[in-house]
Design a protein around this motif. Sequence first.
Motif, short mmCIF file in Angstrom:
data_model
loop_
_atom_site.label_atom_id
_atom_site.label_comp_id
_atom_site.label_asym_id
_atom_site.label_seq_id
_atom_site.Cartn_x
_atom_site.Cartn_y
_atom_site.Cartn_z
N ARG A 82 0.86 -1.19 0.00
CA ARG A 82 0.00 0.00 0.00
C ARG A 82 0.89 1.24 0.00
N PRO A 83 0.32 2.42 -0.26
CA PRO A 83 1.12 3.65 -0.24
C PRO A 83 1.81 3.84 1.11
N CYS A 114 -5.09 9.70 -4.33
CA CYS A 114 -3.67 9.40 -4.07
C CYS A 114 -2.97 8.98 -5.36
N ILE A 115 -3.68 8.28 -6.21
CA ILE A 115 -3.11 7.85 -7.50
C ILE A 115 -2.78 9.07 -8.35
N CYS A 129 0.31 11.20 -6.89
CA CYS A 129 1.65 10.60 -6.82
C CYS A 129 2.57 11.20 -7.88
N ILE A 159 1.73 4.74 -7.66
CA ILE A 159 0.49 4.26 -7.04
C ILE A 159 -0.48 3.94 -8.17
N PRO A 179 -5.68 1.33 -3.92
CA PRO A 179 -4.36 1.74 -4.38
C PRO A 179 -3.25 0.79 -3.91
N GLU A 180 -2.35 0.51 -4.83
CA GLU A 180 -1.19 -0.34 -4.57
C GLU A 180 0.04 0.32 -5.16
N ILE A 181 1.19 -0.04 -4.64
CA ILE A 181 2.45 0.48 -5.16
C ILE A 181 2.99 -0.47 -6.22
N CYS A 224 9.57 5.53 -4.90
CA CYS A 224 8.83 6.44 -4.03
C CYS A 224 9.81 7.49 -3.51
N CYS A 284 0.34 11.75 -1.45
CA CYS A 284 -0.79 10.81 -1.30
C CYS A 284 -1.46 11.00 0.05
#
Length: 161
Positions: A22-23, A42-43, A46, A51, A59-61, A68, A74
């Motif tokens: 996750r973020p 958040c996407i 970024c 993200i 949302p996933e990294i 990052c 985010c």
Amino acid sequence: MTQGINQSRRNLFSRRKTHVIRPPWSKPEHSFTDNCTRCDKCIDACETKIIKRGAGGFPEIDFSQDECTFCKQCVEVCPEPVFDTSTEGPWPLVANINDTCLTAKGVWCQSCKDACEPRAISFIMAVGQVPKPQIDLAACTACGACVSPCPSDAITLISTE
């Protein structure tokens, strides 16, 4: 047969994936997915576009293209209580180099070291062998900069918890 179908349905609606990142500064998985509205703010915020919309729209990294920078965009743009910046670090992760590393095959490669700004990756010289990578876990920020340049996909980020 019905047991397999029921298991498939259960997996379809499950929000719990252990390998998802996750973020940064995300609360634990249950709290994150219970409160995230999947608004994509958040996407969009970024700066390195790592993200992505993952399974279930959460949302996933994705470190496959960039790293990052811990800019906290985010965190700042999110209207929901899914982040906790009072934690010691952005996430409980460190880089890990697995056996598919080219150095295990005798190939000289140091692309991960070159990408690592905090210099957490060094290479140990050995007589008659190519240098082998070593990660200084105390120096690793888990920014993911070493992931995408690796030509053999040998680097992943793993949890320290």
